[in-house]
Design a protein around this motif. Sequence first.
Motif, PDB file in Angstrom:
ATOM      1  N   LEU A   1     -73.783 -23.022 -29.978  1.00  0.00           N
ATOM      2  CA  LEU A   1     -74.042 -24.397 -30.408  1.00  0.00           C
ATOM      3  C   LEU A   1     -73.799 -25.336 -29.229  1.00  0.00           C
ATOM      4  CD1 LEU A   1     -72.213 -24.314 -33.888  1.00  0.00           C
ATOM      5  CD2 LEU A   1     -74.550 -23.612 -33.326  1.00  0.00           C
ATOM      6  N   GLY A   2     -73.969 -24.789 -28.033  1.00  0.00           N
ATOM      7  CA  GLY A   2     -73.604 -25.530 -26.835  1.00  0.00           C
ATOM      8  C   GLY A   2     -74.759 -26.188 -26.110  1.00  0.00           C
ATOM      9  N   ILE A   3     -75.854 -25.464 -25.899  1.00  0.00           N
ATOM     10  CA  ILE A   3     -76.951 -25.993 -25.101  1.00  0.00           C
ATOM     11  C   ILE A   3     -77.859 -26.865 -25.960  1.00  0.00           C
ATOM     12  CG2 ILE A   3     -78.895 -25.413 -23.615  1.00  0.00           C
ATOM     13  CD1 ILE A   3     -76.216 -24.612 -22.464  1.00  0.00           C
ATOM     14  N   GLY A   4     -78.193 -28.044 -25.452  1.00  0.00           N
ATOM     15  CA  GLY A   4     -79.043 -28.970 -26.197  1.00  0.00           C
ATOM     16  C   GLY A   4     -80.514 -28.665 -26.013  1.00  0.00           C
ATOM     17  N   GLU A   5     -80.952 -27.560 -26.568  1.00  0.00           N
ATOM     18  CA  GLU A   5     -82.347 -27.154 -26.422  1.00  0.00           C
ATOM     19  C   GLU A   5     -82.941 -26.826 -27.784  1.00  0.00           C
ATOM     20  OE1 GLU A   5     -85.137 -24.247 -23.759  1.00  0.00           O
ATOM     21  OE2 GLU A   5     -83.064 -23.644 -24.060  1.00  0.00           O
TER      22      GLU A   5
ATOM     23  N   THR B   1     -89.029 -27.809 -23.183  1.00  0.00           N
ATOM     24  CA  THR B   1     -87.963 -27.840 -22.174  1.00  0.00           C
ATOM     25  C   THR B   1     -88.327 -27.079 -20.905  1.00  0.00           C
ATOM     26  OG1 THR B   1     -86.918 -25.990 -23.340  1.00  0.00           O
ATOM     27  CG2 THR B   1     -86.065 -28.191 -23.803  1.00  0.00           C
ATOM     28  N   GLY B   2     -88.955 -25.939 -21.049  1.00  0.00           N
ATOM     29  CA  GLY B   2     -89.284 -25.125 -19.881  1.00  0.00           C
ATOM     30  C   GLY B   2     -90.484 -25.616 -19.089  1.00  0.00           C
ATOM     31  N   TRP B   3     -91.186 -26.584 -19.635  1.00  0.00           N
ATOM     32  CA  TRP B   3     -92.375 -27.110 -18.960  1.00  0.00           C
ATOM     33  C   TRP B   3     -91.998 -28.096 -17.855  1.00  0.00           C
ATOM     34  CZ3 TRP B   3     -97.623 -26.862 -21.348  1.00  0.00           C
ATOM     35  CH2 TRP B   3     -97.668 -25.963 -22.420  1.00  0.00           C
TER      36      TRP B   3
ATOM     37  N   PHE C   1     -79.759 -34.480 -31.811  1.00  0.00           N
ATOM     38  CA  PHE C   1     -79.375 -33.296 -32.595  1.00  0.00           C
ATOM     39  C   PHE C   1     -78.008 -32.780 -32.170  1.00  0.00           C
ATOM     40  CE2 PHE C   1     -83.095 -31.921 -29.855  1.00  0.00           C
ATOM     41  CZ  PHE C   1     -82.367 -31.393 -28.803  1.00  0.00           C
ATOM     42  N   TYR C   2     -77.084 -33.757 -32.035  1.00  0.00           N
ATOM     43  CA  TYR C   2     -75.703 -33.446 -31.672  1.00  0.00           C
ATOM     44  C   TYR C   2     -74.751 -34.115 -32.656  1.00  0.00           C
ATOM     45  CZ  TYR C   2     -78.167 -32.634 -27.289  1.00  0.00           C
ATOM     46  OH  TYR C   2     -79.066 -32.206 -26.349  1.00  0.00           O
TER      47      TYR C   2
ATOM     48  N   SER D   1     -74.316 -28.745 -30.948  1.00  0.00           N
ATOM     49  CA  SER D   1     -75.761 -28.958 -31.047  1.00  0.00           C
ATOM     50  C   SER D   1     -76.257 -28.239 -32.298  1.00  0.00           C
ATOM     51  CB  SER D   1     -76.478 -28.411 -29.814  1.00  0.00           C
ATOM     52  OG  SER D   1     -77.874 -28.342 -30.045  1.00  0.00           O
ATOM     53  N   TYR D   2     -76.973 -28.963 -33.151  1.00  0.00           N
ATOM     54  CA  TYR D   2     -77.540 -28.290 -34.333  1.00  0.00           C
ATOM     55  C   TYR D   2     -79.034 -28.003 -34.149  1.00  0.00           C
ATOM     56  CZ  TYR D   2     -78.036 -33.289 -35.697  1.00  0.00           C
ATOM     57  OH  TYR D   2     -78.277 -34.645 -35.727  1.00  0.00           O
ATOM     58  N   ALA D   3     -79.417 -27.806 -32.887  1.00  0.00           N
ATOM     59  CA  ALA D   3     -80.786 -27.398 -32.586  1.00  0.00           C
ATOM     60  C   ALA D   3     -80.897 -25.876 -32.624  1.00  0.00           C
ATOM     61  CB  ALA D   3     -81.201 -27.935 -31.220  1.00  0.00           C
ATOM     62  N   THR D   4     -80.416 -25.300 -33.698  1.00  0.00           N
ATOM     63  CA  THR D   4     -80.514 -23.846 -33.902  1.00  0.00           C
ATOM     64  C   THR D   4     -80.743 -23.601 -35.386  1.00  0.00           C
ATOM     65  OG1 THR D   4     -79.512 -21.723 -33.323  1.00  0.00           O
ATOM     66  CG2 THR D   4     -78.058 -23.368 -34.296  1.00  0.00           C
TER      67      THR D   4
END
Length: 389
Positions: free
Chosen positions: A31-35, A238-240, A319-320, A364-367
């Motif tokens: 829940l760490g990376i904001g992706e 994100t990867g773009w 989303f944090y 981060s709740y982006a999962t």
Amino acid sequence: MALSDRLKLVNPSEIRKLFDLAQGIEGLISLGIGEPDFVTPKHIMEYAKEALDKGMTHYGPNAGLPMLREAVAGKLKEQNGIEVDPKTEVMILTGANQAFLMGLATFLRDGEEVLIPGPMFVSYAPAVVLAGGKPVEVPTSEENEFRLSVDDLQKHVSERTRALIINTPNNPTGAVLTRKDIEEVADFAVEHDLIVLSDEVYEHFVYDGVRNHSIASLDSMFERTITVNGFSKTFAMTGWRLGFVAAPAWIIERMTRFQMYNATCPVTFTQYAAAKALEDPRSWKAVEEMRREYDRRRNLVWRRLNEMGLPTVKPRGAFYILPRIRDTGLTDHQFSELMLKEARVAVVPGSAFGKAGEGYIRISYATAYEKLEEAMDRMEKVLKEKKLV
């Protein structure tokens, strides 16, 4: 001071440290990376393939493809109320993160101060240092839902203050500034003759009927504002590595010069895809679907954190979420390490986001919803076993 000396003053990101530490832990829920956990919408990927089929594999203009700058100008006018000349007041970047160092470098002189509301995104203070300035943290309070106020700013402004960074919706707090907040900050900037860097990368992820407001849309503010945005969060790209800025022509001209001798130009075929995406209704339908799912996850995590005894302000955007953990008797670093080792859940110590973040953790709740449920169960179990709540 040489750039090599300034680099010594900049520490590696605490988020990346955590990411590296978490590698190899079996069954870890991060829940760490904001992706975003969403994949880029399929039609946007098809646009990239279309560009490749057209042979768009060559250098482009330093400031970005005209078609994307025009699409960005259209988006800014329609969605943000900001009117710009796409030829001179819009620039495409290799990710929005570039905007802070490149933007600050266009006007900041050695030793000048930049006000940054805390808790703050990890890139802001290092960008100020690398540009030769001095970051000045302006703490916000849980009691005010971490929203920046002019009262907060007045305590830290000085004759050396040159600029202000604002971030709404905010990373890491989820705070969203109201129209009144923005107007008061604008008046403050005019009064003290400050340039404002407005980070709006989470603009579309707002909840509870809240709306995000762009400070550059207010009277007289465009001429002193660098609006920062991108595609990473909005379209899950994100990867773009694509971002954009809107700013007065003299700032864009200097930033373009910086990019000329740094990245040269953003990737051409990804720019083509982004331009097409901005004008495709399917893109905005996908954004709304993501927003609704983030909202569902937000409600889950906020409820569970409060139920397990970690007081938490309900975020209005991004989303944090930033639960207060100091009542457990642990520091934010100790708490994060405990969750990593005992619960196999990765969260970020609040102090990674400045002094104002001490005593909190960022989640981060982006999962996926199911993973969030499991993570909350694991955290609650450890807290009860250790009798920390």
